[in-house]
Design a protein around this motif. Structure first.
Motif, PDB file in Angstrom:
ATOM      1  N   TYR A   1       0.834  -1.197   0.000  1.00  0.00           N
ATOM      2  CA  TYR A   1       0.000   0.000   0.000  1.00  0.00           C
ATOM      3  C   TYR A   1       0.870   1.250   0.000  1.00  0.00           C
ATOM      4  O   TYR A   1       2.017   1.226   0.461  1.00  0.00           O
ATOM      5  N   ILE A   2       0.283   2.341  -0.445  1.00  0.00           N
ATOM      6  CA  ILE A   2       0.741   3.670  -0.052  1.00  0.00           C
ATOM      7  C   ILE A   2      -0.326   4.226   0.875  1.00  0.00           C
ATOM      8  O   ILE A   2      -1.495   4.343   0.494  1.00  0.00           O
ATOM      9  N   VAL A   3       0.064   4.520   2.109  1.00  0.00           N
ATOM     10  CA  VAL A   3      -0.900   4.995   3.098  1.00  0.00           C
ATOM     11  C   VAL A   3      -0.873   6.520   3.131  1.00  0.00           C
ATOM     12  O   VAL A   3       0.149   7.141   2.817  1.00  0.00           O
ATOM     13  N   PRO A   4      -1.976   7.155   3.514  1.00  0.00           N
ATOM     14  CA  PRO A   4      -2.018   8.615   3.580  1.00  0.00           C
ATOM     15  C   PRO A   4      -1.060   9.152   4.644  1.00  0.00           C
ATOM     16  O   PRO A   4      -0.767   8.488   5.642  1.00  0.00           O
ATOM     17  N   ASP A   5      -0.574  10.362   4.417  1.00  0.00           N
ATOM     18  CA  ASP A   5       0.228  11.032   5.430  1.00  0.00           C
ATOM     19  C   ASP A   5      -0.590  11.214   6.706  1.00  0.00           C
ATOM     20  O   ASP A   5      -1.810  11.429   6.669  1.00  0.00           O
ATOM     21  N   ASN A   6       0.099  11.142   7.834  1.00  0.00           N
ATOM     22  CA  ASN A   6      -0.531  11.348   9.147  1.00  0.00           C
ATOM     23  C   ASN A   6      -1.664  10.360   9.419  1.00  0.00           C
ATOM     24  O   ASN A   6      -2.640  10.684  10.104  1.00  0.00           O
TER      25      ASN A   6
ATOM     26  N   LEU B   1      -1.503  -1.085  -4.084  1.00  0.00           N
ATOM     27  CA  LEU B   1      -0.719  -1.170  -5.315  1.00  0.00           C
ATOM     28  C   LEU B   1      -0.722  -2.574  -5.903  1.00  0.00           C
ATOM     29  O   LEU B   1      -0.693  -2.745  -7.121  1.00  0.00           O
ATOM     30  N   GLY B   2      -0.736  -3.571  -5.044  1.00  0.00           N
ATOM     31  CA  GLY B   2      -0.735  -4.938  -5.541  1.00  0.00           C
ATOM     32  C   GLY B   2      -0.265  -5.911  -4.487  1.00  0.00           C
ATOM     33  O   GLY B   2      -0.191  -5.585  -3.294  1.00  0.00           O
ATOM     34  N   LYS B   3       0.070  -7.116  -4.930  1.00  0.00           N
ATOM     35  CA  LYS B   3       0.373  -8.217  -4.023  1.00  0.00           C
ATOM     36  C   LYS B   3       1.708  -8.850  -4.411  1.00  0.00           C
ATOM     37  O   LYS B   3       2.020  -9.009  -5.599  1.00  0.00           O
TER      38      LYS B   3
ATOM     39  N   GLN C   1      -6.149  -3.886  -9.228  1.00  0.00           N
ATOM     40  CA  GLN C   1      -7.103  -3.079  -9.977  1.00  0.00           C
ATOM     41  C   GLN C   1      -7.083  -1.638  -9.484  1.00  0.00           C
ATOM     42  O   GLN C   1      -7.155  -0.695 -10.269  1.00  0.00           O
ATOM     43  N   ALA C   2      -6.959  -1.447  -8.171  1.00  0.00           N
ATOM     44  CA  ALA C   2      -6.915  -0.097  -7.609  1.00  0.00           C
ATOM     45  C   ALA C   2      -5.716   0.682  -8.137  1.00  0.00           C
ATOM     46  O   ALA C   2      -5.796   1.900  -8.349  1.00  0.00           O
ATOM     47  N   PHE C   3      -4.591  -0.015  -8.325  1.00  0.00           N
ATOM     48  CA  PHE C   3      -3.397   0.621  -8.878  1.00  0.00           C
ATOM     49  C   PHE C   3      -3.695   1.148 -10.286  1.00  0.00           C
ATOM     50  O   PHE C   3      -3.388   2.299 -10.610  1.00  0.00           O
TER      51      PHE C   3
END
Length: 450
Positions: free
Chosen positions: A345-350, A366-368, A378-380
């Motif tokens: 994942y890329i997680v949100p800041d803070n 992003l993927g697995k 798919q979200a990526f």
């Protein structure tokens, strides 16, 4: 429509001289709308390629009515996330929340995601959106709509507000509560709601609404904005609820919203004469083109500071992800990476510490990781543009291959071997893998065209 006598008597008392005009609105057709997703396309650019007959929704800058015979859910642009289908009255609450890029936003009763996707577009990828529904089954639709619209900074959770009180104390500066309600504004759109209304007294819903509002102050920072909305006409679930909240929370007051385009005042006579509720908004179906809504905007003014956790140290993705980016993308992917159960994942800041809360999605998936390779999600795909990918197969919206792709079928097309972004008119639909003259389809099964 066969409406219950007790409901008709209540509406007579509520509307008085306007009752007949209100009842005549049930003879009109359903009011239907869509909202352009500005994370993907501007309103101006969408109108250039728009295949439908549209007219403007006056209280939503990205909202449009469409004709009853149109089928926007069956168009490829819907599957590219260019718009969200939403009842026009329901577009108002997120508009008056006044979300700005960088805000910390909570959408508390969010499924299926109409208001969440509206908020996500307003954030423009900056800040954080935590979107919640108490029923796990409903978070599936919520998650799909978040990903379809390309929202990267959303955390989808399945919990209750008590959980957030522990982990997000005074964290949010914008909160939306589209509360569970008796749904009287849905009768014309969905007549089955009448049976539900007969089974469940409004007092049951008002108790739920009071319970949610009694705890919301704990998650709101000192200078913050709260929007409460329902799709019902009952004052017991609207003005009376807001009056009770204001009496118990002296740091809050209602905010005046311009009453134009058919928007009407709240009804103080059904809230012990409390003039503050007249600043609330009622959308009546006999006054405007919409099924009906109630909206209250509240401002909190206190010295409580938001509790933003210190940033964790930066995590680096595994080498296989970096290799995927190098081989398949024209861009670099930046952000705070986090690996959770082999998912990247890329997680949100803070991002707050959500320990003890059921987290359905922790940001942009992003993927697995699969052994020594990375498989994109798919979200990526839905968070990229066609220019980001080295290999693109681009179909026009009327190409039969678009439907074949959305059905999960294999497509025969010549292209360079490797991961390929499949697009419609340059807007991503998902991934495929070019193998010889065959495009192996990676469109997810739950999303497929039925």
């Amino acid at each position: 429509m066969n409406l219950p006598k007790i409901y008709l008597d209540k509406m007579k008392e509520l509307l008085k001289d306007e009752y007949d005009e209100f009842m005549n609105s049930y003879n009109d057709g359903k009011i239907q709308g869509l909202r352009v997703n500005t994370l993907k396309i501007s309103v101006e650019e969408f109108l250039k390629i728009n295949p439908f007959k549209l007219t403007k929704v006056p209280w939503c800058e990205t909202g449009f009515y469409y004709e009853e015979n149109e089928r926007p859910a069956k168009h490829a642009y819907y599957h590219a996330g260019l718009y969200y289908i939403q009842e026009p009255s329901a577009m108002l609450p997120a508009e008056v929340l006044h979300v700005e890029s960088g805000d910390r936003v909570l959408d508390l009763c969010a499924a299926p995601g109409g208001k969440t996707t509206q908020i996500g577009a307003k954030l423009k990828g900056e800040g954080i959106l935590i979107t919640n529904d108490i029923k796990h089954s409903r978070t599936k639709a919520l998650l799909k709509n978040v990903e379809l619209c390309g929202i990267k900074n959303a955390i989808v959770i399945n919990g209750v507000i008590e959980d957030l009180n522990r982990s997000c104390r005074h964290f949010f500066n914008k909160v939306l509560i589209d509360a569970p309600c008796s749904g009287e504004g849905m009768f014309r759109k969905d007549p089955s709601m009448v049976k539900s209304w007969e089974r469940t007294p409004t007092s049951e819903y008002s108790n739920i609404q009071k319970d949610i509002l009694s705890q919301v102050d704990e998650v709101m920072s000192g200078d913050s904005r709260l929007v409460y909305s329902t799709c019902t006409f009952s004052p017991d679930e609207n003005e009376e609820i807001i009056h009770g909240f204001l009496e118990e929370n002296i740091d809050y007051d209602t905010v005046e919203i311009p009453k134009d385009n058919g928007l009407m005042d709240g009804l103080s006579e059904f809230a012990h004469g409390d003039k503050r509720v007249e600043k609330c908004i009622r959308l009546w179906p006999h006054k405007l083109k919409g099924e009906g809504h109630f909206v209250a905007v509240l401002k909190k003014d206190s010295d409580e500071l938001s509790k933003i956790k210190n940033k964790d140290k930066k995590h680096k993705p595994l080498e296989s992800f970096s290799k995927f980016v190098e081989d398949n993308l024209n861009c670099q992917i930046h952000g705070e990476f986090r690996e959770i159960n082999e998912n990247l994942y890329i997680v949100p800041d803070n991002m707050p510490n959500l320990a003890g809360i059921r987290v359905v999605r922790s940001g942009w998936l992003l993927g697995k990781y699969k052994k020594n390779r990375f498989e994109p999600s798919q979200a990526f795909a839905m968070g990229l543009t066609w220019k980001d990918a080295k290999r693109v197969v681009n179909f026009s919206s009327d190409d039969p291959n678009v439907i074949k792709y959305l059905k999960g079928e294999t497509i025969n097309v010549e292209s360079e071997k490797g991961w390929t972004l499949v697009c419609v008119d340059n807007y991503p639909l998902g991934w495929a893998k070019q193998m010889g003259n065959t495009l192996k389809n990676y469109y997810p099964a739950p999303w497929r065209w039925m």
